[in-house]
Scaffold this motif. Sequence first.
Motif, PDB file in Angstrom:
ATOM      1  N   PHE A  94       0.814  -1.212   0.000  1.00  5.75           N
ATOM      2  CA  PHE A  94       0.000   0.000   0.000  1.00  5.75           C
ATOM      3  C   PHE A  94       0.847   1.262   0.000  1.00  5.75           C
ATOM      4  O   PHE A  94       0.384   2.318  -0.447  1.00  5.75           O
ATOM      5  N   LEU A  95       2.075   1.166   0.463  1.00  2.80           N
ATOM      6  CA  LEU A  95       2.994   2.295   0.296  1.00  2.80           C
ATOM      7  C   LEU A  95       3.256   2.518  -1.185  1.00  2.80           C
ATOM      8  O   LEU A  95       3.271   3.665  -1.658  1.00  2.80           O
ATOM      9  N   VAL A  96       3.427   1.428  -1.941  1.00  2.00           N
ATOM     10  CA  VAL A  96       3.656   1.549  -3.386  1.00  2.00           C
ATOM     11  C   VAL A  96       2.406   2.083  -4.081  1.00  2.00           C
ATOM     12  O   VAL A  96       2.493   2.928  -4.974  1.00  2.00           O
ATOM     13  N   TYR A  97       1.215   1.614  -3.650  1.00  2.00           N
ATOM     14  CA  TYR A  97      -0.017   2.068  -4.293  1.00  2.00           C
ATOM     15  C   TYR A  97      -0.323   3.534  -3.989  1.00  2.00           C
ATOM     16  O   TYR A  97      -0.678   4.314  -4.864  1.00  2.00           O
ATOM     17  N   TYR A  98      -0.232   3.878  -2.693  1.00  2.00           N
ATOM     18  CA  TYR A  98      -0.666   5.199  -2.224  1.00  2.00           C
ATOM     19  C   TYR A  98       0.433   5.839  -1.364  1.00  2.00           C
ATOM     20  O   TYR A  98       0.281   5.998  -0.151  1.00  2.00           O
TER      21      TYR A  98
END
Length: 651
Positions: A94-98
């Motif tokens: 989720f760090l990569v996504y957002y």
Amino acid sequence: MSIKVEAICQKERKNIMSNRMNKYKTVASITTELINLESILKLPKPTEAFMSDIHGEFNAFQHVVRNGSGNVKSKIRDCFQGELTNETLTHFAFLVYYPSEQLTEVTSSLSSQELHQWYLTNVQRLIRLLGYTASKYTRSKLRKAINPAFVYVTEELLYSDNRDQDKQAYYWAIIENLIELGQVDSWIKMTCATIQHLTVDHIHIVGDIYDRGPAPDKIVDVLIDRQSVDFQWGNHDILWLGGAAGSAICICNLIRICARYNNLTILEDAYGINLRHLARFAERYYQDNLAFRPKSNSSNLSVEEDEAKEITKIHQAISIIQFKLEGAVLKRRPEFNMEKRLLLDKISADRKYITLLGHNYTLSNTCFQLVDVKNPYALTDEEQAIIDKLVMAFTHSEKLQRHMKFLMSHGSMYLRYNNNLLIHGCVPTDEQGNFIGLILNGHEYVGPELFDFLEQNLRDSYSQTNRKDNLSMDLLWYMWAGPNSPLFGKQNMTTFERYFIADKATHNENPNPYYQLRHNEKFVRKLLGAFGLDPDTSHVVNGHTPVKKGTSPIMANKKMVVIDGGFSRPYQKVTGIGGYTLLDNSFGMQLVTHEPFISKVAAIRDLTDIVSTKRVVETEEKRRTVAETDMGREIQVQIKELKQRLQELKK
């Protein structure tokens, strides 16, 4: 891609290749480029993602693009191979996504010491993941994908081994300085974006970005930023392309749909289309009408009663104008064979019933006060003035024109790409599977020729300066609603009946036989051959029709894949899911099923990926390489030319 447009593109590619080849005039430069190109051919085939019928559902679309249809998490799992717990892996994904949202969360919840360690850990992880994701690309392509502001820093981290004692201090000093100088957040955001882009190299949109959902403009903005994208126009996209070209009838249809789904803000706020004159007109002549009340859209915003009534009146006003304009087209275009859609003149003088095919049907929720019984298809002077202003607004909206120009430059009626045929709607056929189409000036356009003809007409209409009602403009509307339009694929568009007639027998639109025939492998193989593809190695990728619960989207012995799975919320009751994405990579094809997307806030809060299952469509015996793609075939042409040039220099 249509034959004509494909020829244009081939000419453009040839010019680009020619300009590029002019750089190689010495033995050394040619040798270097030959080594480069021959090596590229051995790289794994990049990943393509296919999506369709997004219908303005920006948040769901954005989530799928950010997580690469589940590929980002798979890359993390493969890269770190058991080093991360499931919880840590999900948080990192989720760090990569957002990245922006996750950075806001950690910077507000961690102490300065904890935050410093978090940065050290996650910068290192992102570098590892970037290197793993970029392993199938050349260093040159990776460099172009990295934000220019951070190319030096990123490449130094990527190509330095932090296990090498001579480089350890150097490696960690770069990261420490990113943190010290306050640039680490920007670096993280840019690196996450690069990983997203590299995870899915190319995006195909198989029609219908527009209508129903609240933010199609934001979807186009994302795709403009991606660039490596193509469109196969859908019937709803044609309305907006037609509107930008100045088609009054397309403008009426798309405003009606925006009003129906409470999306007029797309026109007013996103594209700067002034609707006040239409609203004032509607207020004078129309009243509240339950049949025209706006439906809820995916923004989940409640509508105040006064606003709902205003939209309801606009909805009626633009619908009546639409029916009048459609009637005028049908009268001057008998070749469209749509006379049965002439309905306003079938209404009784007292406005209580309509006569269709010898049957009388009671009318309800009527709003025909501006329909002249003696001349029902004539616009009033006020209606004509409104249309003139709307055409002016659409043709002069800078943002709309920019978006439509992008759809035109990256779009086509169909596309042949890496052994796949991409079509939004259908190839019109009769019950026996024979191609049928449109007869104009004694010539019948069927099969690929019908697509080519309609595409060229759209391009001419979009670029022409004369925007009066002519055949080109009328054909834009035919593409939306015509019985043999490849984008509509039905015999009738029963909009009028659904508003005013309760008897549902009149609502039937009669889909083209194509939609049954596409289950048949023999027919699909014929289709592929007609469009110039090898039936043994190729597939058709189709959108437009939501795949109902319990029905397989994979048809005709895996030759046909239908990927409209319900990105649009109104269809999710029919499909039972939140959409499909088709992935085509070096290992084969996978159909990804997505759960319904609730909201961006909920996805981040609950760490929900919305990827429920991945279903293999086809696997490769050996991993496919760039050499087996369309790009690879172009590279081989370049290699042949370079080798000829090298021989000439050596003489």
